[in-house]
Design a protein around this motif. Structure first.
Motif, short mmCIF file in Angstrom:
data_model
loop_
_atom_site.label_atom_id
_atom_site.label_comp_id
_atom_site.label_asym_id
_atom_site.label_seq_id
_atom_site.Cartn_x
_atom_site.Cartn_y
_atom_site.Cartn_z
N UNK A 164 0.78 -1.44 0.06
CA UNK A 164 0.05 0.33 -0.28
C UNK A 164 0.54 1.37 0.35
N UNK A 165 0.46 1.90 -1.18
CA UNK A 165 1.73 2.99 -1.25
C UNK A 165 0.07 4.23 -1.40
N UNK A 166 -0.85 3.75 -0.65
CA UNK A 166 -2.04 5.29 -1.28
C UNK A 166 -3.01 5.34 -0.65
N UNK A 167 -3.30 6.10 -0.48
CA UNK A 167 -4.95 5.92 0.03
C UNK A 167 -5.57 5.92 -0.76
N UNK A 168 -5.57 6.19 -1.65
CA UNK A 168 -7.15 6.59 -2.38
C UNK A 168 -6.98 5.45 -3.52
N UNK A 169 -8.28 4.91 -3.49
CA UNK A 169 -8.84 4.12 -4.41
C UNK A 169 -10.52 4.72 -5.35
N UNK A 170 -10.24 3.46 -5.87
CA UNK A 170 -11.04 3.15 -7.24
C UNK A 170 -12.36 3.25 -6.64
N UNK A 171 -13.75 4.32 -6.26
CA UNK A 171 -15.16 4.38 -6.65
C UNK A 171 -16.12 3.69 -7.30
N UNK A 172 -15.62 3.67 -8.62
CA UNK A 172 -16.47 2.87 -10.20
C UNK A 172 -16.74 4.38 -10.23
N UNK A 173 -16.76 4.82 -9.98
CA UNK A 173 -17.82 6.21 -10.70
C UNK A 173 -16.96 7.16 -11.60
N UNK A 174 -16.97 6.45 -13.52
CA UNK A 174 -16.51 7.21 -14.48
C UNK A 174 -16.66 8.18 -15.39
N UNK A 175 -16.17 9.58 -15.53
CA UNK A 175 -16.83 9.99 -16.92
C UNK A 175 -15.30 9.62 -18.15
N UNK A 176 -16.82 8.85 -19.05
CA UNK A 176 -15.58 8.78 -20.13
C UNK A 176 -16.11 9.56 -21.56
N UNK A 177 -14.92 9.67 -22.00
CA UNK A 177 -16.07 10.53 -23.97
C UNK A 177 -15.91 9.42 -24.83
N UNK A 178 -16.15 9.72 -25.50
CA UNK A 178 -16.98 8.45 -26.59
C UNK A 178 -16.37 7.44 -27.30
N UNK A 179 -14.29 8.29 -27.54
CA UNK A 179 -14.01 7.60 -27.99
C UNK A 179 -13.49 6.89 -27.20
N UNK A 180 -13.55 6.14 -26.23
CA UNK A 180 -13.00 5.15 -25.78
C UNK A 180 -13.76 3.89 -25.58
N UNK A 181 -15.39 4.12 -26.19
CA UNK A 181 -16.59 3.44 -26.42
C UNK A 181 -15.43 2.25 -27.49
N UNK A 182 -14.63 3.14 -28.42
CA UNK A 182 -14.14 2.67 -29.26
C UNK A 182 -13.17 1.17 -29.39
N UNK A 183 -12.57 1.33 -28.17
CA UNK A 183 -11.73 0.47 -27.51
C UNK A 183 -12.12 -0.74 -26.92
N UNK A 184 -13.17 -0.93 -26.45
CA UNK A 184 -14.40 -1.94 -25.98
C UNK A 184 -14.69 -3.31 -27.18
N UNK A 185 -14.67 -4.30 -26.54
CA UNK A 185 -15.02 -5.21 -27.77
C UNK A 185 -16.66 -5.33 -27.89
N UNK A 186 -17.16 -5.86 -29.21
CA UNK A 186 -18.45 -5.58 -29.76
C UNK A 186 -18.76 -7.20 -28.92
N UNK A 187 -18.05 -7.71 -28.72
CA UNK A 187 -18.74 -8.52 -28.14
C UNK A 187 -17.57 -9.65 -27.00
N UNK A 188 -18.14 -10.34 -26.19
CA UNK A 188 -16.74 -10.76 -24.60
C UNK A 188 -17.69 -9.66 -23.24
N UNK A 189 -16.73 -10.32 -22.61
CA UNK A 189 -16.31 -10.02 -21.42
C UNK A 189 -15.59 -8.68 -21.36
N UNK A 190 -15.85 -7.90 -21.32
CA UNK A 190 -14.59 -6.22 -20.93
C UNK A 190 -14.90 -5.88 -19.85
N UNK A 191 -13.75 -5.58 -19.40
CA UNK A 191 -13.92 -4.25 -17.33
C UNK A 191 -13.04 -2.90 -17.68
N UNK A 192 -13.42 -2.21 -17.82
CA UNK A 192 -12.64 -0.92 -17.35
C UNK A 192 -11.40 -0.85 -16.61
#
Length: 506
Positions: A164-192
Protein backbone atom coordinates in the motif's frame (compact mmCIF):
# COMPACT_ATOMS: atom_id res chain seq x y z
CA UNK A 1 -25.93 15.46 -19.36
CA UNK A 2 -25.86 11.71 -19.71
CA UNK A 3 -25.12 9.09 -17.06
CA UNK A 4 -24.94 5.29 -17.17
CA UNK A 5 -25.97 3.29 -14.10
CA UNK A 6 -24.65 -0.25 -13.76
CA UNK A 7 -27.71 -1.94 -12.23
CA UNK A 8 -27.30 -5.61 -13.12
CA UNK A 9 -25.66 -7.09 -10.03
CA UNK A 10 -26.86 -10.25 -8.26
CA UNK A 11 -25.97 -9.02 -4.77
CA UNK A 12 -24.85 -12.50 -3.70
CA UNK A 13 -23.15 -11.27 -0.52
CA UNK A 14 -26.34 -9.44 0.48
CA UNK A 15 -28.44 -12.58 0.53
CA UNK A 16 -31.05 -13.28 1.77
CA UNK A 17 -32.08 -9.66 1.14
CA UNK A 18 -31.49 -10.04 -2.61
CA UNK A 19 -33.25 -13.36 -3.18
CA UNK A 20 -36.42 -11.63 -4.43
CA UNK A 21 -34.97 -8.24 -5.35
CA UNK A 22 -32.09 -7.00 -7.50
CA UNK A 23 -29.37 -5.51 -5.33
CA UNK A 24 -29.91 -1.89 -6.48
CA UNK A 25 -33.55 -2.05 -5.38
CA UNK A 26 -33.02 -2.91 -1.72
CA UNK A 27 -34.19 0.02 0.42
CA UNK A 28 -31.78 2.40 2.11
CA UNK A 29 -33.64 4.70 4.52
CA UNK A 30 -36.99 3.78 2.93
CA UNK A 31 -35.91 4.43 -0.66
CA UNK A 32 -34.46 1.90 -3.12
CA UNK A 33 -30.69 2.35 -3.26
CA UNK A 34 -30.98 3.03 -6.99
CA UNK A 35 -33.47 5.83 -6.35
CA UNK A 36 -30.91 7.63 -4.18
CA UNK A 37 -28.50 7.48 -7.12
CA UNK A 38 -31.09 8.79 -9.57
CA UNK A 39 -31.88 11.71 -7.24
CA UNK A 40 -28.18 12.48 -6.86
CA UNK A 41 -27.67 12.47 -10.63
CA UNK A 42 -30.72 14.69 -11.15
CA UNK A 43 -29.42 17.20 -8.60
CA UNK A 44 -26.21 17.54 -10.61
CA UNK A 45 -27.86 17.97 -13.99
CA UNK A 46 -27.66 14.39 -15.27
CA UNK A 47 -31.17 14.12 -16.67
CA UNK A 48 -30.58 11.56 -19.44
CA UNK A 49 -29.92 8.19 -17.77
CA UNK A 50 -29.18 4.78 -19.27
CA UNK A 51 -29.75 1.89 -16.87
CA UNK A 52 -27.91 -1.34 -17.62
CA UNK A 53 -29.87 -4.24 -16.11
CA UNK A 54 -29.60 -8.01 -15.90
CA UNK A 55 -30.94 -9.60 -12.69
CA UNK A 56 -34.72 -9.02 -12.11
CA UNK A 57 -34.82 -6.12 -14.61
CA UNK A 58 -38.61 -5.94 -14.39
CA UNK A 59 -38.42 -4.80 -10.75
CA UNK A 60 -36.28 -1.83 -11.78
CA UNK A 61 -38.35 -0.92 -14.82
CA UNK A 62 -41.65 -1.13 -12.93
CA UNK A 63 -40.39 1.24 -10.24
CA UNK A 64 -38.74 3.87 -12.44
CA UNK A 65 -40.71 3.65 -15.66
CA UNK A 66 -39.52 6.26 -18.15
CA UNK A 67 -38.09 8.38 -15.31
CA UNK A 68 -40.57 11.24 -15.66
CA UNK A 69 -41.72 10.78 -12.05
CA UNK A 70 -38.17 11.64 -10.99
CA UNK A 71 -37.61 14.48 -13.47
CA UNK A 72 -35.27 12.49 -15.73
CA UNK A 73 -35.43 10.39 -18.88
CA UNK A 74 -34.47 6.73 -18.45
CA UNK A 75 -33.53 4.30 -21.19
CA UNK A 76 -32.95 0.61 -20.37
CA UNK A 77 -30.45 -1.80 -21.86
CA UNK A 78 -30.53 -5.39 -20.67
CA UNK A 79 -27.64 -7.82 -20.86
CA UNK A 80 -29.50 -10.95 -22.00
CA UNK A 81 -26.81 -13.41 -20.94
CA UNK A 82 -24.80 -11.62 -18.25
CA UNK A 83 -21.04 -11.58 -18.05
CA UNK A 84 -20.27 -8.65 -20.36
CA UNK A 85 -18.23 -6.90 -17.64
CA UNK A 86 -18.37 -3.21 -16.79
CA UNK A 87 -16.95 -1.98 -20.10
CA UNK A 88 -18.80 -4.56 -22.17
CA UNK A 89 -22.12 -3.55 -20.63
CA UNK A 90 -21.49 0.16 -21.24
CA UNK A 91 -20.35 -0.65 -24.77
CA UNK A 92 -23.74 -2.23 -25.46
CA UNK A 93 -25.24 1.28 -25.16
CA UNK A 94 -22.65 3.03 -27.36
CA UNK A 95 -25.32 4.16 -29.83
CA UNK A 96 -26.80 6.33 -27.04
CA UNK A 97 -23.52 7.91 -25.92
CA UNK A 98 -22.29 10.71 -28.16
CA UNK A 99 -20.83 13.09 -25.56
CA UNK A 100 -18.81 12.75 -22.32
CA UNK A 101 -20.86 10.69 -19.86
CA UNK A 102 -20.67 9.50 -16.27
CA UNK A 103 -20.68 5.84 -15.22
CA UNK A 104 -21.78 4.93 -11.70
CA UNK A 105 -22.60 1.65 -9.96
CA UNK A 106 -26.16 1.01 -8.86
CA UNK A 107 -25.09 -0.32 -5.46
CA UNK A 108 -23.27 2.63 -3.89
CA UNK A 109 -24.42 5.45 -1.66
CA UNK A 110 -22.54 8.72 -2.01
CA UNK A 111 -22.91 12.48 -1.77
CA UNK A 112 -19.97 13.36 -4.05
CA UNK A 113 -20.11 16.65 -5.95
CA UNK A 114 -20.54 15.16 -9.41
CA UNK A 115 -20.78 18.61 -10.98
CA UNK A 116 -17.28 19.39 -9.78
CA UNK A 117 -16.03 16.04 -11.07
CA UNK A 118 -17.55 16.72 -14.50
CA UNK A 119 -16.00 20.21 -14.58
CA UNK A 120 -12.63 18.66 -13.72
CA UNK A 121 -12.91 16.29 -16.68
CA UNK A 122 -14.01 18.98 -19.12
CA UNK A 123 -11.10 21.19 -18.14
CA UNK A 124 -8.57 18.60 -19.29
CA UNK A 125 -7.91 16.44 -22.36
CA UNK A 126 -7.87 13.06 -20.67
CA UNK A 127 -9.89 10.30 -22.39
CA UNK A 128 -11.42 9.31 -19.07
CA UNK A 129 -11.47 10.47 -15.45
CA UNK A 130 -11.61 8.13 -12.48
CA UNK A 131 -13.39 9.47 -9.42
CA UNK A 132 -11.32 8.41 -6.41
CA UNK A 133 -11.74 8.77 -2.67
CA UNK A 134 -9.54 8.36 0.37
CA UNK A 135 -10.22 5.52 2.80
CA UNK A 136 -8.65 4.43 6.08
CA UNK A 137 -8.31 0.81 4.95
CA UNK A 138 -7.62 0.45 1.21
CA UNK A 139 -7.04 -3.33 1.31
CA UNK A 140 -10.51 -4.42 0.04
CA UNK A 141 -10.37 -1.97 -2.87
CA UNK A 142 -8.33 -1.28 -5.98
CA UNK A 143 -5.66 1.26 -5.03
CA UNK A 144 -4.87 3.90 -7.64
CA UNK A 145 -1.49 5.64 -7.75
CA UNK A 146 -1.67 9.21 -9.11
CA UNK A 147 1.09 11.59 -10.23
CA UNK A 148 1.43 15.29 -9.41
CA UNK A 149 -0.59 16.21 -12.48
CA UNK A 150 -3.62 14.15 -11.29
CA UNK A 151 -3.13 11.39 -13.82
CA UNK A 152 -3.19 7.68 -13.09
CA UNK A 153 0.19 5.98 -13.20
CA UNK A 154 -0.61 2.60 -11.65
CA UNK A 155 -3.43 0.30 -10.54
CA UNK A 156 -3.10 -2.16 -7.67
CA UNK A 157 -5.92 -4.64 -7.14
CA UNK A 158 -6.53 -5.46 -3.45
CA UNK A 159 -2.94 -4.99 -2.23
CA UNK A 160 -1.38 -6.27 0.99
CA UNK A 161 -0.29 -3.76 3.62
CA UNK A 162 3.29 -4.07 2.41
CA UNK A 163 2.18 -2.93 -1.07
CA UNK A 164 0.00 0.00 0.00
CA UNK A 165 1.55 3.27 -1.20
CA UNK A 166 -1.67 5.27 -1.35
CA UNK A 167 -4.99 5.62 0.42
CA UNK A 168 -6.82 6.65 -2.76
CA UNK A 169 -9.13 3.99 -4.15
CA UNK A 170 -11.39 3.75 -7.16
CA UNK A 171 -15.07 4.33 -6.42
CA UNK A 172 -16.26 2.75 -9.67
CA UNK A 173 -17.44 6.19 -10.84
CA UNK A 174 -15.94 7.19 -14.20
CA UNK A 175 -16.35 10.03 -16.66
CA UNK A 176 -15.63 8.81 -20.17
CA UNK A 177 -15.29 10.36 -23.60
CA UNK A 178 -17.16 8.57 -26.40
CA UNK A 179 -13.87 7.78 -28.18
CA UNK A 180 -13.02 5.26 -25.44
CA UNK A 181 -16.04 3.19 -26.49
CA UNK A 182 -14.19 2.23 -29.67
CA UNK A 183 -11.69 0.31 -27.50
CA UNK A 184 -14.42 -1.93 -26.10
CA UNK A 185 -14.93 -5.22 -27.99
CA UNK A 186 -18.41 -5.66 -29.35
CA UNK A 187 -18.44 -9.31 -28.30
CA UNK A 188 -17.30 -10.87 -25.04
CA UNK A 189 -16.30 -9.77 -21.57
CA UNK A 190 -14.46 -6.51 -20.91
CA UNK A 191 -13.82 -4.50 -17.73
CA UNK A 192 -12.74 -0.87 -17.49
CA UNK A 193 -10.31 -1.46 -14.63
CA UNK A 194 -8.68 -4.59 -16.09
CA UNK A 195 -8.95 -4.21 -19.86
CA UNK A 196 -9.52 -0.60 -20.91
CA UNK A 197 -7.74 1.74 -18.49
CA UNK A 198 -4.48 -0.30 -18.46
CA UNK A 199 -4.40 -0.06 -22.28
CA UNK A 200 -4.74 3.73 -22.03
CA UNK A 201 -1.79 3.70 -19.62
CA UNK A 202 0.30 1.56 -21.96
CA UNK A 203 -0.45 3.91 -24.86
CA UNK A 204 0.75 6.90 -22.85
CA UNK A 205 -2.71 8.43 -22.65
CA UNK A 206 -3.60 7.73 -18.99
CA UNK A 207 -6.92 8.52 -17.37
CA UNK A 208 -7.21 11.55 -15.13
CA UNK A 209 -7.90 11.18 -11.43
CA UNK A 210 -10.33 13.32 -9.47
CA UNK A 211 -10.15 12.80 -5.70
CA UNK A 212 -13.63 13.51 -4.36
CA UNK A 213 -14.47 14.69 -0.88
CA UNK A 214 -17.56 13.37 0.85
CA UNK A 215 -19.26 10.12 1.74
CA UNK A 216 -19.04 6.94 -0.33
CA UNK A 217 -19.93 3.36 0.53
CA UNK A 218 -20.19 0.26 -1.59
CA UNK A 219 -23.05 -1.63 0.08
CA UNK A 220 -21.54 -5.06 -0.45
CA UNK A 221 -22.90 -7.21 2.39
CA UNK A 222 -25.43 -7.27 5.19
CA UNK A 223 -22.98 -5.85 7.75
CA UNK A 224 -22.39 -2.82 5.54
CA UNK A 225 -26.13 -2.56 4.91
CA UNK A 226 -26.80 -2.12 8.62
CA UNK A 227 -23.72 0.07 9.01
CA UNK A 228 -24.87 2.59 6.41
CA UNK A 229 -28.11 3.09 8.33
CA UNK A 230 -26.14 3.72 11.50
CA UNK A 231 -24.03 6.25 9.61
CA UNK A 232 -27.16 8.01 8.34
CA UNK A 233 -28.32 8.28 11.94
CA UNK A 234 -24.89 9.61 12.96
CA UNK A 235 -25.04 12.29 10.27
CA UNK A 236 -22.10 10.93 8.26
CA UNK A 237 -24.14 11.42 5.09
CA UNK A 238 -27.15 13.56 4.33
CA UNK A 239 -29.68 11.87 2.06
CA UNK A 240 -32.98 13.07 0.68
CA UNK A 241 -35.17 11.16 3.14
CA UNK A 242 -38.80 10.49 2.29
CA UNK A 243 -41.39 12.06 4.57
CA UNK A 244 -41.76 15.31 6.45
CA UNK A 245 -39.26 16.32 9.11
CA UNK A 246 -41.23 17.19 12.22
CA UNK A 247 -40.18 18.81 15.49
CA UNK A 248 -43.34 17.88 17.35
CA UNK A 249 -41.78 15.28 19.61
CA UNK A 250 -38.40 14.47 18.09
CA UNK A 251 -36.03 16.60 16.02
CA UNK A 252 -35.05 13.52 14.01
CA UNK A 253 -38.52 12.20 13.18
CA UNK A 254 -39.53 11.93 9.52
CA UNK A 255 -43.18 11.10 8.89
CA UNK A 256 -44.57 9.81 5.65
CA UNK A 257 -48.10 10.57 4.55
CA UNK A 258 -50.81 8.96 6.67
CA UNK A 259 -48.55 7.85 9.54
CA UNK A 260 -50.18 7.19 12.92
CA UNK A 261 -48.17 7.41 16.14
CA UNK A 262 -50.18 6.69 19.30
CA UNK A 263 -49.86 9.16 22.14
CA UNK A 264 -48.06 6.74 24.45
CA UNK A 265 -45.42 5.70 21.90
CA UNK A 266 -41.83 6.89 22.32
CA UNK A 267 -39.73 7.64 19.21
CA UNK A 268 -36.20 8.83 19.95
CA UNK A 269 -33.06 9.53 17.94
CA UNK A 270 -33.64 9.44 14.18
CA UNK A 271 -36.79 7.59 13.17
CA UNK A 272 -38.01 7.54 9.56
CA UNK A 273 -41.61 6.41 9.08
CA UNK A 274 -42.86 5.40 5.65
CA UNK A 275 -46.32 6.29 4.38
CA UNK A 276 -49.11 4.69 6.38
CA UNK A 277 -46.85 3.29 9.11
CA UNK A 278 -48.51 2.77 12.50
CA UNK A 279 -46.78 2.88 15.90
CA UNK A 280 -49.14 1.62 18.61
CA UNK A 281 -49.53 2.02 22.35
CA UNK A 282 -46.39 2.33 24.44
CA UNK A 283 -43.95 1.08 21.79
CA UNK A 284 -40.42 2.42 22.15
CA UNK A 285 -38.50 2.93 18.89
CA UNK A 286 -35.03 4.42 18.56
CA UNK A 287 -32.82 5.13 15.54
CA UNK A 288 -34.85 2.98 13.16
CA UNK A 289 -36.21 3.05 9.61
CA UNK A 290 -39.78 1.84 9.31
CA UNK A 291 -41.12 1.24 5.81
CA UNK A 292 -44.48 2.12 4.30
CA UNK A 293 -47.45 0.21 5.70
CA UNK A 294 -45.55 -1.24 8.67
CA UNK A 295 -47.21 -1.77 12.03
CA UNK A 296 -45.31 -1.74 15.32
CA UNK A 297 -47.41 -3.04 18.19
CA UNK A 298 -47.83 -1.86 21.75
CA UNK A 299 -44.99 -2.69 24.08
CA UNK A 300 -42.49 -3.33 21.26
CA UNK A 301 -38.88 -2.39 22.02
CA UNK A 302 -36.93 -1.60 18.86
CA UNK A 303 -33.59 0.05 18.19
CA UNK A 304 -31.24 0.48 15.22
CA UNK A 305 -33.50 -1.63 13.01
CA UNK A 306 -34.61 -1.49 9.38
CA UNK A 307 -38.15 -2.60 8.56
CA UNK A 308 -39.04 -3.05 4.92
CA UNK A 309 -42.53 -2.16 3.76
CA UNK A 310 -45.59 -3.87 5.29
CA UNK A 311 -43.64 -5.65 8.03
CA UNK A 312 -45.55 -6.28 11.26
CA UNK A 313 -43.99 -6.34 14.72
CA UNK A 314 -46.58 -7.55 17.21
CA UNK A 315 -47.13 -6.65 20.84
CA UNK A 316 -44.24 -7.09 23.25
CA UNK A 317 -41.61 -8.12 20.67
CA UNK A 318 -37.98 -7.03 20.98
CA UNK A 319 -35.93 -6.18 17.88
CA UNK A 320 -32.33 -4.92 18.07
CA UNK A 321 -30.00 -3.93 15.23
CA UNK A 322 -31.70 -6.13 12.66
CA UNK A 323 -33.33 -6.13 9.24
CA UNK A 324 -36.93 -7.32 8.86
CA UNK A 325 -38.01 -7.93 5.26
CA UNK A 326 -41.18 -6.89 3.49
CA UNK A 327 -44.43 -8.47 4.72
CA UNK A 328 -42.65 -10.41 7.43
CA UNK A 329 -44.54 -10.87 10.69
CA UNK A 330 -42.77 -10.93 14.05
CA UNK A 331 -45.33 -12.29 16.47
CA UNK A 332 -45.92 -11.38 20.12
CA UNK A 333 -42.99 -11.54 22.54
CA UNK A 334 -40.54 -12.71 19.87
CA UNK A 335 -36.92 -11.68 20.40
CA UNK A 336 -34.81 -10.71 17.38
CA UNK A 337 -31.21 -10.29 18.46
CA UNK A 338 -28.48 -7.98 17.14
CA UNK A 339 -27.53 -8.37 13.49
CA UNK A 340 -30.27 -10.83 12.52
CA UNK A 341 -31.32 -10.60 8.86
CA UNK A 342 -34.86 -11.82 8.17
CA UNK A 343 -35.94 -11.75 4.54
CA UNK A 344 -39.35 -11.23 3.01
CA UNK A 345 -42.63 -13.04 3.74
CA UNK A 346 -41.47 -14.82 6.89
CA UNK A 347 -43.34 -15.52 10.12
CA UNK A 348 -41.46 -15.46 13.43
CA UNK A 349 -43.61 -17.21 16.03
CA UNK A 350 -44.76 -16.05 19.44
CA UNK A 351 -42.07 -16.12 22.10
CA UNK A 352 -39.44 -17.38 19.64
CA UNK A 353 -35.82 -16.23 19.64
CA UNK A 354 -33.71 -15.49 16.57
CA UNK A 355 -30.11 -15.39 17.72
CA UNK A 356 -27.60 -12.68 16.84
CA UNK A 357 -26.33 -12.71 13.27
CA UNK A 358 -28.74 -15.38 12.02
CA UNK A 359 -30.02 -15.01 8.46
CA UNK A 360 -33.43 -16.28 7.38
CA UNK A 361 -34.27 -16.78 3.69
CA UNK A 362 -37.71 -15.77 2.30
CA UNK A 363 -40.99 -17.57 3.03
CA UNK A 364 -39.86 -19.29 6.23
CA UNK A 365 -41.87 -20.00 9.37
CA UNK A 366 -40.24 -20.13 12.79
CA UNK A 367 -42.72 -21.82 15.12
CA UNK A 368 -43.85 -20.46 18.49
CA UNK A 369 -41.26 -20.67 21.30
CA UNK A 370 -38.57 -21.89 18.90
CA UNK A 371 -34.92 -20.87 19.23
CA UNK A 372 -33.15 -20.33 15.92
CA UNK A 373 -29.37 -20.15 16.20
CA UNK A 374 -28.31 -21.12 12.67
CA UNK A 375 -28.99 -19.70 9.23
CA UNK A 376 -32.38 -20.86 7.93
CA UNK A 377 -31.95 -21.53 4.20
CA UNK A 378 -33.61 -24.85 3.31
CA UNK A 379 -37.03 -26.14 4.23
CA UNK A 380 -39.98 -23.98 5.19
CA UNK A 381 -40.56 -24.44 8.94
CA UNK A 382 -38.32 -24.33 12.02
CA UNK A 383 -39.94 -26.30 14.78
CA UNK A 384 -40.41 -25.06 18.29
CA UNK A 385 -39.50 -28.50 19.60
CA UNK A 386 -36.72 -30.77 18.38
CA UNK A 387 -38.54 -34.03 19.11
CA UNK A 388 -41.89 -35.23 17.78
CA UNK A 389 -43.14 -38.26 19.73
CA UNK A 390 -39.57 -38.97 20.78
CA UNK A 391 -38.20 -38.86 17.20
CA UNK A 392 -36.36 -36.10 15.33
CA UNK A 393 -37.83 -35.79 11.83
CA UNK A 394 -36.95 -33.51 8.93
CA UNK A 395 -36.34 -33.22 5.21
CA UNK A 396 -33.16 -34.93 4.07
CA UNK A 397 -30.30 -32.49 3.49
CA UNK A 398 -32.60 -29.51 4.03
CA UNK A 399 -33.80 -29.68 7.63
CA UNK A 400 -31.62 -32.58 8.70
CA UNK A 401 -28.21 -31.68 7.31
CA UNK A 402 -24.72 -32.90 8.17
CA UNK A 403 -24.10 -29.62 10.01
CA UNK A 404 -27.24 -29.99 12.10
CA UNK A 405 -26.45 -33.64 12.80
CA UNK A 406 -22.91 -32.89 13.97
CA UNK A 407 -24.32 -30.33 16.44
CA UNK A 408 -26.96 -32.86 17.57
CA UNK A 409 -24.28 -35.50 18.17
CA UNK A 410 -22.20 -33.06 20.21
CA UNK A 411 -25.25 -31.93 22.21
CA UNK A 412 -26.31 -35.49 23.02
CA UNK A 413 -22.76 -36.51 23.92
CA UNK A 414 -22.46 -33.53 26.27
CA UNK A 415 -25.44 -34.82 28.30
CA UNK A 416 -23.79 -38.19 29.01
CA UNK A 417 -21.51 -39.16 31.90
CA UNK A 418 -17.74 -38.95 31.52
CA UNK A 419 -16.06 -41.83 29.62
CA UNK A 420 -19.35 -42.82 27.99
CA UNK A 421 -19.73 -44.94 24.88
CA UNK A 422 -22.70 -44.66 22.50
CA UNK A 423 -23.87 -46.88 19.67
CA UNK A 424 -24.82 -45.73 16.21
CA UNK A 425 -26.70 -47.60 13.50
CA UNK A 426 -28.73 -46.79 10.42
CA UNK A 427 -31.07 -48.02 7.73
CA UNK A 428 -29.96 -49.07 4.27
CA UNK A 429 -30.27 -45.75 2.43
CA UNK A 430 -27.00 -43.90 1.80
CA UNK A 431 -28.33 -40.58 3.11
CA UNK A 432 -28.83 -42.32 6.47
CA UNK A 433 -25.16 -43.30 6.37
CA UNK A 434 -24.16 -39.71 5.64
CA UNK A 435 -26.09 -38.42 8.66
CA UNK A 436 -24.70 -41.24 10.83
CA UNK A 437 -21.17 -40.11 9.96
CA UNK A 438 -22.05 -36.51 10.90
CA UNK A 439 -23.55 -37.64 14.22
CA UNK A 440 -20.39 -39.64 14.87
CA UNK A 441 -18.15 -36.61 14.33
CA UNK A 442 -20.25 -34.58 16.75
CA UNK A 443 -20.19 -37.26 19.45
CA UNK A 444 -16.45 -37.75 19.15
CA UNK A 445 -15.87 -33.98 19.36
CA UNK A 446 -17.03 -33.97 23.00
CA UNK A 447 -14.90 -36.94 24.06
CA UNK A 448 -17.49 -39.71 23.81
CA UNK A 449 -16.55 -42.99 22.09
CA UNK A 450 -18.61 -44.73 19.40
CA UNK A 451 -19.58 -48.32 18.61
CA UNK A 452 -20.72 -48.34 14.98
CA UNK A 453 -23.09 -51.26 14.25
CA UNK A 454 -23.75 -50.28 10.63
CA UNK A 455 -27.05 -51.31 9.02
CA UNK A 456 -29.35 -52.92 11.56
CA UNK A 457 -33.11 -52.64 12.27
CA UNK A 458 -34.34 -50.58 15.22
CA UNK A 459 -35.24 -53.53 17.51
CA UNK A 460 -31.75 -54.97 17.15
CA UNK A 461 -30.17 -51.56 17.75
CA UNK A 462 -32.08 -51.27 21.04
CA UNK A 463 -31.27 -54.85 22.01
CA UNK A 464 -27.53 -54.27 21.54
CA UNK A 465 -27.69 -51.34 23.96
CA UNK A 466 -28.84 -53.70 26.71
CA UNK A 467 -25.78 -55.92 26.55
CA UNK A 468 -22.84 -53.68 25.68
CA UNK A 469 -22.85 -51.24 28.62
CA UNK A 470 -23.33 -48.22 26.38
CA UNK A 471 -24.81 -45.01 27.77
CA UNK A 472 -26.96 -44.28 24.75
CA UNK A 473 -27.33 -44.57 21.01
CA UNK A 474 -28.61 -43.22 17.70
CA UNK A 475 -30.51 -44.88 14.89
CA UNK A 476 -30.97 -43.09 11.54
CA UNK A 477 -33.36 -44.19 8.82
CA UNK A 478 -35.46 -42.89 5.98
CA UNK A 479 -39.09 -42.54 7.04
CA UNK A 480 -41.22 -45.48 5.85
CA UNK A 481 -44.12 -43.08 5.26
CA UNK A 482 -42.24 -40.36 3.35
CA UNK A 483 -39.01 -41.04 1.40
CA UNK A 484 -38.02 -37.35 1.61
CA UNK A 485 -37.98 -37.41 5.41
CA UNK A 486 -35.25 -38.71 7.71
CA UNK A 487 -35.82 -39.96 11.25
CA UNK A 488 -33.24 -39.90 14.03
CA UNK A 489 -34.04 -41.90 17.15
CA UNK A 490 -32.10 -41.37 20.37
CA UNK A 491 -31.85 -43.96 23.14
CA UNK A 492 -30.35 -44.08 26.60
CA UNK A 493 -28.86 -47.00 28.49
CA UNK A 494 -30.69 -50.28 28.02
CA UNK A 495 -32.33 -49.03 24.82
CA UNK A 496 -34.97 -46.94 26.60
CA UNK A 497 -36.48 -43.76 25.11
CA UNK A 498 -35.28 -40.41 26.42
CA UNK A 499 -37.39 -38.84 29.15
CA UNK A 500 -38.88 -35.38 28.62
CA UNK A 501 -36.19 -33.77 30.78
CA UNK A 502 -33.44 -35.58 28.83
CA UNK A 503 -34.90 -34.35 25.54
CA UNK A 504 -35.03 -30.81 26.86
CA UNK A 505 -31.40 -31.08 27.91
CA UNK A 506 -30.40 -32.09 24.38
Amino acid sequence: MKAVIMAGGYGTRLRPLTVKLPKPMIPIANRPMLEHIVLLLKSHGFDDIIMLTYFFPEAIEEHFGDGSRFGVRITYRQDPRGGLGTAGAVGSARDLLDSPFLVISGDVITDFDLTEAMDFHRGRKDPATLVLTRVNNPLPFGVVIVDDDSRVIRFMEKPSWGEVFSDTVSTGIYIIDPEVLEMIPRVGHSDFSKDIFPVLLDKGNPPGAYVAAGYWKDVGNTVEYLQIHREIVAGSITLDLPGRLTNEDNAGLFKGEGCVVDEGASLTGMVVLGAGAVIEGDAKVRDSFIGAGCRVGSGVRMRSTVLWHDAIIEKGAFVAGSVIGARTQVRQRANIEEGAIISEDCVIGRGSIVRAGVRIWPDKVVEDEAVLSTHFIWGTRWRGTLFTSGVIRGLSNKEITPEFSARLGAAFGATLPEHSVVSISQGVHRVARMISEALTSGVLSVGVDINDYGVVPIPLARHQLRGQGESGGFHVRRSPSDPEVLEIRLFREGGRELTTSERNEV
